[in-house]
Write an enzyme that holds these catalytic residues in place. Structure first.
Site, PDB file in Angstrom:
ATOM      1  N   ASP A 118       0.910  -1.186   0.018  1.00 22.07           N
ATOM      2  CA  ASP A 118       0.024   0.014  -0.087  1.00 22.07           C
ATOM      3  C   ASP A 118       0.880   1.203  -0.061  1.00 22.07           C
ATOM      4  O   ASP A 118       2.041   1.240   0.475  1.00 22.07           O
ATOM      5  CB  ASP A 118      -0.964   0.030   1.230  1.00 22.07           C
ATOM      6  N   ASP A 136      -7.336  -1.123  -4.467  1.00 20.58           N
ATOM      7  CA  ASP A 136      -8.342  -0.572  -3.076  1.00 20.58           C
ATOM      8  C   ASP A 136      -9.063   0.410  -3.851  1.00 20.58           C
ATOM      9  O   ASP A 136     -10.346   0.348  -3.646  1.00 20.58           O
ATOM     10  CB  ASP A 136      -7.632  -0.366  -1.935  1.00 20.58           C
TER      11      ASP A 136
END
Length: 164
Positions: A118, A136
Site C-alpha cells: 500500500d 483498493d
C-alpha cells in the site's frame, strides 16, 4: 459492447495498472528509501506492507494464515467472476470488473510477497486515514457502481405493454 466484455476489460486494466504502479514505486522509484513523499499537506506516498485485509484486519503472520486469506480471497473472487459473467448491465459489469481486478491485484501481492503493498496516505493533523493502493481504489469504485446500478430503475424490455 456486452456487460461481460466491459467487465473483463475493466478487470484487465485494473490488474495491469495496479501491478505496474506497485512495481514502479517499489523497484524503479525506490519508495522505501525515499518515503514519505509529500504531495500535499494532507497526502503522502509511503510504503506500507499490509499483512491482513482492509485496515490491516486479520493480519496473517505465518504461511497458514496467509494461505487462508488467499483461499478466502480467491473464493470471493470466483463468486464475483461468476456474477460478472452473468452481469445484466454495463454498469454492473464495469463495477464487478473493477472489484475482481483489484482483488486479484492484492491477491497476487499476498501470494508473491506475503503482504499487500500500500502507498497512498491521506491525513489531516493527527488524524490518519488508512494507507491504500490502486487496487483498493478500484474495489471501492466498483462497489459504488454496483450500489448505483442497484438503485437505478429497471428498464422494461422493448415491446412490453405497460398496462394493468
Amino acid at each position: 459492447m456486452r456487460p461481460r466484455l466491459v467487465g473483463l476489460l475493466a478487470l484487465a486494466a485494473t490488474l495491469i495498472a495496479d501491478q505496474a504502479n506497485k512495481l514502479w514505486l517499489i523497484f524503479v522509484f525506490g519508495i522505501e528509501a525515499r518515503q514519505p513523499v509529500r504531495l500535499a499537506p494532507f497526502f503522502d506516498v509511503i510504503y506500507a506492507k499490509n499483512p491482513g485485509i482492509s485496515y490491516s484486519l486479520f493480519p496473517a503472520q505465518n504461511g497458514v494464515q496467509r494461505l487462508l486469506l488467499l483461499v478466502v480471497t480467491l473464493a470471493a473472487t470466483a463468486f464475483l467472476g461468476f456474477w460478472l459473467w452473468r452481469a445484466a448491465t454495463k454498469i454492473a459489469g464495469l463495477g464487478l470488473g473493477l472489484i475482481v481486478g483489484g482483488a486479484l491485484g492484492n491477491a497476487y501481492d499476498r501470494l508473491t510477497y506475503g503482504f499487500v503493498a500500500d502507498f497512498y496516505h491521506f491525513h489531516v493533523g493527527s488524524f490518519s486515514w488508512y494507507v491504500f493502493n490502486l487496487a483498493d481504489v478500484a474495489i471501492v469504485s466498483g462497489v459504488a457502481l454496483l450500489i448505483y446500478d442497484s438503485w437505478r430503475p429497471a428498464k422494461k424490455p422493448q415491446g412490453q405493454a405497460t398496462g394493468q
